[in-house]
Design an enzyme around this catalytic site. Sequence first.
Site, PDB file in Angstrom:
ATOM      1  N   ARG A   1      45.011  56.953  39.833  1.00 17.67           N
ATOM      2  CA  ARG A   1      46.413  56.820  40.240  1.00 17.67           C
ATOM      3  C   ARG A   1      47.308  56.969  39.013  1.00 17.67           C
ATOM      4  NH1 ARG A   1      46.589  50.202  41.193  1.00 17.67           N
ATOM      5  NH2 ARG A   1      45.883  49.656  39.090  1.00 17.67           N
TER       6      ARG A   1
ATOM      7  N   ASP B   1      37.268  56.438  36.997  1.00 15.18           N
ATOM      8  CA  ASP B   1      38.014  55.188  37.184  1.00 15.18           C
ATOM      9  C   ASP B   1      37.059  54.139  37.732  1.00 15.18           C
ATOM     10  OD1 ASP B   1      40.181  53.246  37.909  1.00 15.18           O
ATOM     11  OD2 ASP B   1      41.476  54.993  37.645  1.00 15.18           O
TER      12      ASP B   1
ATOM     13  N   ASP C   1      33.461  52.578  34.228  1.00 13.03           N
ATOM     14  CA  ASP C   1      34.025  51.431  33.536  1.00 13.03           C
ATOM     15  C   ASP C   1      34.048  51.782  32.055  1.00 13.03           C
ATOM     16  OD1 ASP C   1      34.552  49.080  32.185  1.00 13.03           O
ATOM     17  OD2 ASP C   1      33.030  47.885  33.210  1.00 13.03           O
ATOM     18  N   VAL C   2      35.234  51.929  31.463  1.00  9.93           N
ATOM     19  CA  VAL C   2      35.327  52.426  30.095  1.00  9.93           C
ATOM     20  C   VAL C   2      34.822  51.433  29.057  1.00  9.93           C
ATOM     21  CG1 VAL C   2      37.208  54.036  30.592  1.00  9.93           C
ATOM     22  CG2 VAL C   2      37.749  51.691  29.840  1.00  9.93           C
TER      23      VAL C   2
ATOM     24  N   ASN D   1      42.857  57.737  28.947  1.00  9.33           N
ATOM     25  CA  ASN D   1      44.058  57.218  29.597  1.00  9.33           C
ATOM     26  C   ASN D   1      43.898  55.791  30.117  1.00  9.33           C
ATOM     27  OD1 ASN D   1      46.667  57.450  31.277  1.00  9.33           O
ATOM     28  ND2 ASN D   1      45.096  57.117  32.849  1.00  9.33           N
TER      29      ASN D   1
ATOM     30  N   TYR E   1      48.839  43.640  24.027  1.00  6.12           N
ATOM     31  CA  TYR E   1      49.015  45.069  24.311  1.00  6.12           C
ATOM     32  C   TYR E   1      49.416  45.821  23.042  1.00  6.12           C
ATOM     33  CZ  TYR E   1      50.562  49.240  26.858  1.00  6.12           C
ATOM     34  OH  TYR E   1      50.725  50.527  27.325  1.00  6.12           O
TER      35      TYR E   1
ATOM     36  N   LYS F   1      47.260  48.849  21.275  1.00  2.00           N
ATOM     37  CA  LYS F   1      47.790  50.201  21.151  1.00  2.00           C
ATOM     38  C   LYS F   1      48.006  50.602  19.694  1.00  2.00           C
ATOM     39  CE  LYS F   1      47.757  51.254  25.495  1.00  2.00           C
ATOM     40  NZ  LYS F   1      46.829  52.297  26.000  1.00  2.00           N
TER      41      LYS F   1
ATOM     42  N   THR G   1      55.798  53.921  36.703  1.00  3.28           N
ATOM     43  CA  THR G   1      54.515  53.788  37.379  1.00  3.28           C
ATOM     44  C   THR G   1      54.331  52.319  37.741  1.00  3.28           C
ATOM     45  OG1 THR G   1      53.334  53.351  35.312  1.00  3.28           O
ATOM     46  CG2 THR G   1      53.509  55.658  36.002  1.00  3.28           C
TER      47      THR G   1
END
Length: 272
Positions: free
Chosen positions: A22, A43, A70-71, A97, A166, A170, A203
């Site tokens: 998504r 995903d 699952d990353v 992503n 976060y 990042k 989003t």
Amino acid sequence: MIQYLEQMRLDGKVALVSGAARGLGAEVAEALLQAGASVMLTDVLDALGEKTAELLANIHGERVAFQRHDVTSEAEWVAAVEATVGRFGGLDILVNNAGIETAALVAECELEDFQRTMAINVDGVFLGIKHGLRAMRPGGASGRGGSIINLSSVAGLIGMPSLTAYCASKGAVRLMTKATAVESAKLGYGVRINSIHPAIIKTDMGANVVNNLVKVGLAPDTASADAYVESLHPLGYGQPRDVASAVLFLAGPASGWMTGAELVLDGGASAC
């Protein structure tokens, strides 16, 4: 004479996009498909991922597939890369992503939440780069070089209240991109690695940023929070297409002399 429009085409290329069920990931997949690439969507959201892949396949045919992924799991990264190479015959573009946002005042942030953010946003990108390089470098399962594109954030460049976990994750993606890009270039792998740094995009995750300002007590209500967040961007909110267009540029020949770079998409937010 160079055909410059062809520099944006990806015909015959193969891409893997994580977190593609998504939002941004799905939009990025659509852009890559329109440019001619075959795309493996991955995903943890199995049902939604299958549905998104089916919708895209109705338009783009057999150049689309979905893999549960699952990353944070190295075994699942190995499986995702193998599935991509097996299905489409190679791997030329990897878009890291998948990610989550954790909002909490730092004095109230639970260690478990901080660690989960780092596991998905940092470990997941590390594993993606690792196994993407193994496949793309000379002698790998694909072995023809390529482009790895890591989704960081403007929060990886500047601090933001309530987003300590976060921002940390990042920021790590930003410097991991630079370190691995230099290493890959010096080893002659033929793989370019760059990061994209969006500000707030319209989003579900972008909406969460607004809602969480109210949740942690930094805004009195959603309307006030939304107005405040939008005011941070001189050009207003970004759209998924803005990020997808940047991915197209980094994926193909047009950015062939670009590696270890950070592409900032923030509507002017970091310039203020």
